[in-house]
Motif scaffolding. Structure first.
Motif, PDB file in Angstrom:
ATOM      1  N   LEU A 132       0.834  -1.204   0.000  1.00  4.13           N
ATOM      2  CA  LEU A 132       0.000   0.000   0.000  1.00  4.13           C
ATOM      3  C   LEU A 132       0.867   1.252   0.000  1.00  4.13           C
ATOM      4  O   LEU A 132       0.639   2.183  -0.780  1.00  4.13           O
ATOM      5  CB  LEU A 132      -0.933  -0.009   1.218  1.00  4.13           C
ATOM      6  N   SER A 133       1.874   1.273   0.841  1.00 10.41           N
ATOM      7  CA  SER A 133       2.774   2.421   0.919  1.00 10.41           C
ATOM      8  C   SER A 133       3.477   2.649  -0.414  1.00 10.41           C
ATOM      9  O   SER A 133       3.495   3.764  -0.946  1.00 10.41           O
ATOM     10  CB  SER A 133       3.797   2.196   2.030  1.00 10.41           C
ATOM     11  N   GLU A 134       4.055   1.592  -0.971  1.00 18.35           N
ATOM     12  CA  GLU A 134       4.764   1.711  -2.256  1.00 18.35           C
ATOM     13  C   GLU A 134       3.809   2.124  -3.371  1.00 18.35           C
ATOM     14  O   GLU A 134       4.160   2.934  -4.229  1.00 18.35           O
ATOM     15  CB  GLU A 134       5.454   0.398  -2.615  1.00 18.35           C
ATOM     16  N   GLY A 135       2.607   1.582  -3.348  1.00 19.49           N
ATOM     17  CA  GLY A 135       1.613   1.954  -4.357  1.00 19.49           C
ATOM     18  C   GLY A 135       1.252   3.422  -4.287  1.00 19.49           C
ATOM     19  O   GLY A 135       1.150   4.107  -5.315  1.00 19.49           O
ATOM     20  N   MET A 136       1.068   3.927  -3.079  1.00 19.12           N
ATOM     21  CA  MET A 136       0.713   5.340  -2.926  1.00 19.12           C
ATOM     22  C   MET A 136       1.873   6.253  -3.332  1.00 19.12           C
ATOM     23  O   MET A 136       1.661   7.295  -3.953  1.00 19.12           O
ATOM     24  CB  MET A 136       0.289   5.648  -1.490  1.00 19.12           C
ATOM     25  N   LEU A 137       3.099   5.849  -3.011  1.00 21.53           N
ATOM     26  CA  LEU A 137       4.255   6.636  -3.430  1.00 21.53           C
ATOM     27  C   LEU A 137       4.357   6.664  -4.956  1.00 21.53           C
ATOM     28  O   LEU A 137       4.638   7.708  -5.554  1.00 21.53           O
ATOM     29  CB  LEU A 137       5.542   6.080  -2.812  1.00 21.53           C
ATOM     30  N   THR A 138       4.103   5.532  -5.588  1.00 20.03           N
ATOM     31  CA  THR A 138       4.145   5.460  -7.053  1.00 20.03           C
ATOM     32  C   THR A 138       3.053   6.321  -7.665  1.00 20.03           C
ATOM     33  O   THR A 138       3.294   7.078  -8.619  1.00 20.03           O
ATOM     34  CB  THR A 138       3.998   3.992  -7.512  1.00 20.03           C
ATOM     35  N   LEU A 139       1.836   6.236  -7.121  1.00 19.32           N
ATOM     36  CA  LEU A 139       0.746   7.073  -7.621  1.00 19.32           C
ATOM     37  C   LEU A 139       1.024   8.553  -7.373  1.00 19.32           C
ATOM     38  O   LEU A 139       0.671   9.406  -8.193  1.00 19.32           O
ATOM     39  CB  LEU A 139      -0.582   6.670  -6.969  1.00 19.32           C
ATOM     40  N   GLY A 140       1.661   8.852  -6.247  1.00 19.75           N
ATOM     41  CA  GLY A 140       2.031  10.232  -5.959  1.00 19.75           C
ATOM     42  C   GLY A 140       2.930  10.803  -7.036  1.00 19.75           C
ATOM     43  O   GLY A 140       2.720  11.921  -7.514  1.00 19.75           O
ATOM     44  N   PHE A 141       3.940  10.043  -7.443  1.00 22.78           N
ATOM     45  CA  PHE A 141       4.809  10.499  -8.526  1.00 22.78           C
ATOM     46  C   PHE A 141       4.014  10.697  -9.813  1.00 22.78           C
ATOM     47  O   PHE A 141       4.213  11.673 -10.538  1.00 22.78           O
ATOM     48  CB  PHE A 141       5.932   9.495  -8.792  1.00 22.78           C
ATOM     49  N   ALA A 142       3.101   9.761 -10.093  1.00 23.41           N
ATOM     50  CA  ALA A 142       2.343   9.817 -11.348  1.00 23.41           C
ATOM     51  C   ALA A 142       1.376  11.002 -11.392  1.00 23.41           C
ATOM     52  O   ALA A 142       1.256  11.667 -12.417  1.00 23.41           O
ATOM     53  CB  ALA A 142       1.582   8.505 -11.541  1.00 23.41           C
ATOM     54  N   TYR A 143       0.691  11.269 -10.279  1.00 25.59           N
ATOM     55  CA  TYR A 143      -0.356  12.299 -10.283  1.00 25.59           C
ATOM     56  C   TYR A 143       0.100  13.657  -9.763  1.00 25.59           C
ATOM     57  O   TYR A 143      -0.530  14.669 -10.057  1.00 25.59           O
ATOM     58  CB  TYR A 143      -1.568  11.830  -9.477  1.00 25.59           C
ATOM     59  N   LEU A 144       1.172  13.680  -8.990  1.00 24.21           N
ATOM     60  CA  LEU A 144       1.602  14.934  -8.382  1.00 24.21           C
ATOM     61  C   LEU A 144       2.922  15.442  -8.956  1.00 24.21           C
ATOM     62  O   LEU A 144       3.334  16.552  -8.640  1.00 24.21           O
ATOM     63  CB  LEU A 144       1.756  14.766  -6.864  1.00 24.21           C
ATOM     64  N   ASP A 145       3.587  14.621  -9.748  1.00 17.29           N
ATOM     65  CA  ASP A 145       4.921  14.953 -10.259  1.00 17.29           C
ATOM     66  C   ASP A 145       5.877  15.297  -9.124  1.00 17.29           C
ATOM     67  O   ASP A 145       6.749  16.153  -9.277  1.00 17.29           O
ATOM     68  CB  ASP A 145       4.860  16.105 -11.270  1.00 17.29           C
ATOM     69  N   ASN A 146       5.682  14.646  -7.997  1.00 17.76           N
ATOM     70  CA  ASN A 146       6.515  14.886  -6.828  1.00 17.76           C
ATOM     71  C   ASN A 146       6.358  13.685  -5.901  1.00 17.76           C
ATOM     72  O   ASN A 146       5.391  12.945  -5.993  1.00 17.76           O
ATOM     73  CB  ASN A 146       6.069  16.169  -6.112  1.00 17.76           C
TER      74      ASN A 146
ATOM     75  N   LEU B  12      -1.953  11.224   0.009  1.00 17.26           N
ATOM     76  CA  LEU B  12      -2.234  11.320  -1.426  1.00 17.26           C
ATOM     77  C   LEU B  12      -3.638  11.853  -1.664  1.00 17.26           C
ATOM     78  O   LEU B  12      -3.847  12.762  -2.469  1.00 17.26           O
ATOM     79  CB  LEU B  12      -2.046   9.967  -2.115  1.00 17.26           C
ATOM     80  N   ILE B  13      -4.605  11.324  -0.936  1.00 14.02           N
ATOM     81  CA  ILE B  13      -5.990  11.778  -1.082  1.00 14.02           C
ATOM     82  C   ILE B  13      -6.111  13.249  -0.703  1.00 14.02           C
ATOM     83  O   ILE B  13      -6.752  14.037  -1.416  1.00 14.02           O
ATOM     84  CB  ILE B  13      -6.940  10.895  -0.230  1.00 14.02           C
ATOM     85  N   MET B  14      -5.476  13.647   0.397  1.00 17.14           N
ATOM     86  CA  MET B  14      -5.540  15.044   0.839  1.00 17.14           C
ATOM     87  C   MET B  14      -4.911  15.977  -0.199  1.00 17.14           C
ATOM     88  O   MET B  14      -5.468  17.033  -0.514  1.00 17.14           O
ATOM     89  CB  MET B  14      -4.838  15.210   2.193  1.00 17.14           C
ATOM     90  N   GLU B  15      -3.762  15.602  -0.719  1.00 19.16           N
ATOM     91  CA  GLU B  15      -3.066  16.462  -1.681  1.00 19.16           C
ATOM     92  C   GLU B  15      -3.819  16.539  -3.006  1.00 19.16           C
ATOM     93  O   GLU B  15      -3.932  17.624  -3.588  1.00 19.16           O
ATOM     94  CB  GLU B  15      -1.639  15.963  -1.915  1.00 19.16           C
ATOM     95  N   LEU B  16      -4.358  15.426  -3.460  1.00 20.41           N
ATOM     96  CA  LEU B  16      -5.154  15.458  -4.694  1.00 20.41           C
ATOM     97  C   LEU B  16      -6.401  16.322  -4.505  1.00 20.41           C
ATOM     98  O   LEU B  16      -6.775  17.096  -5.408  1.00 20.41           O
ATOM     99  CB  LEU B  16      -5.539  14.041  -5.129  1.00 20.41           C
ATOM    100  N   GLY B  17      -7.042  16.206  -3.323  1.00 22.40           N
ATOM    101  CA  GLY B  17      -8.206  17.056  -3.031  1.00 22.40           C
ATOM    102  C   GLY B  17      -7.856  18.530  -2.991  1.00 22.40           C
ATOM    103  O   GLY B  17      -8.571  19.361  -3.540  1.00 22.40           O
ATOM    104  N   ALA B  18      -6.733  18.855  -2.346  1.00 17.18           N
ATOM    105  CA  ALA B  18      -6.297  20.257  -2.263  1.00 17.18           C
ATOM    106  C   ALA B  18      -5.997  20.803  -3.653  1.00 17.18           C
ATOM    107  O   ALA B  18      -6.365  21.940  -3.974  1.00 17.18           O
ATOM    108  CB  ALA B  18      -5.067  20.362  -1.362  1.00 17.18           C
ATOM    109  N   ARG B  19      -5.368  20.023  -4.483  1.00 18.08           N
ATOM    110  CA  ARG B  19      -5.052  20.491  -5.855  1.00 18.08           C
ATOM    111  C   ARG B  19      -6.318  20.646  -6.675  1.00 18.08           C
ATOM    112  O   ARG B  19      -6.413  21.576  -7.492  1.00 18.08           O
ATOM    113  CB  ARG B  19      -4.057  19.553  -6.510  1.00 18.08           C
TER     114      ARG B  19
END
Length: 177
Positions: free
Chosen positions: A94-108, A165-172
Motif C-alpha cells: 500500500l505504501s509503495e503503491g501510494m508513493l508510485t501514484l504520488g509520482f504519477a499524479y503529483l509529479d513529486n 495522497l488523497i488530501m493532496e489530490l483534493g487540495a489540488r
C-alpha cells in the motif's frame, strides 16, 4: 544492483531457515550497497536499464524477506504469523503503491510535500526501518514482537501515505476550481 539483489535473496533464504543474525547482517549490507549504488549513479549521471529496474529488484527481495520471515515464524506462532506477515506485506504494498501514484499524479514524491512528510519519511515503514526494528527487538529477546511491530508500522505507513495522497489530490482539485 544484481549483487545487492543476490545478497538480498540469500538473506531471505537465511531468514526462512531461521538463521536470523546472518540474515540481518546481509540485510544491513544490502541497505548499504543500495545507498552506495544509488549515490554513485547520481554523482556520475550514469543510469542504466538495470538501474531503472532496481526498484523492482528491491521490491522482490524485500518482500522475499517478509515471506521468509513469515514462514519461519509460522512454525512457532501458527496462523497469527500469517496474519502479521500479511499485514506487513500489505502495508508495504500500500505504501509503495501510494508513493508510485504520488509520482504519477503529483509529479513529486509524497515524502517531499511538506515538513511533516519529510520528517515522517525518516521513520516511515521502509526496508531499513524494518530491519532495525527487527534487530532491536531480537536483541531485546523477541523477534516475534519486532515482527508484529513491523506489521503494525507497515500498515500505519500505508494508511498515512494513502491519506496524504488523497488530501493532496483534493487540495489540488480545490485550487484548480
Amino acid at each position: 544492483s544484481l549483487i545487492a539483489t543476490s545478497i538480498g535473496l540469500a538473506g531471505a533464504a537465511l531468514l526462512y531457515h531461521g538463521w536470523i543474525w546472518p540474515a540481518f547482517s546481509l540485510m544491513l549490507l544490502v541497505g548499504w550497497l543500495d545507498g552506495v549504488d544509488g549515490k554513485l549513479a547520481r554523482l556520475r549521471f550514469h543510469y542504466t536499464r538495470l538501474g531503472a529496474a532496481e526498484s523492482y529488484l528491491d521490491f522482490l527481495y524485500e518482500n522475499a524477506w517478509w515471506f521468509a520471515l513469515t514462514a519461519h515464524l509460522y512454525g512457532s506462532h501458527g496462523d497469527v504469523a500469517l496474519l502479521a506477515g500479511g499485514a506487513l506485506i500489505l502495508g508495504n504494498l500500500l505504501s509503495e503503491g501510494m508513493l508510485t501514484l504520488g509520482f504519477a499524479y503529483l509529479d513529486n514524491s509524497l515524502d517531499l510535500l511538506s515538513r511533516f512528510d519529510r520528517l515522517f519519511r525518516i521513520v516511515a515503514g521502509r526496508r531499513n526501518v524494518f530491519v532495525w526494528i527487527l534487530i532491536l527487538a531480537t536483541l531485546a529477546g523477541s523477534l516475534w514482537m519486532g515482527f508484529v511491530a513491523c506489521a503494525v508500522w507497515a500498515m500505519v505507513t500505508g494508511v498515512e501515505h494513502s491519506a496524504r495522497l488523497i488530501m493532496e489530490l483534493g487540495a489540488r482539485a480545490r485550487r484548480a476550481d
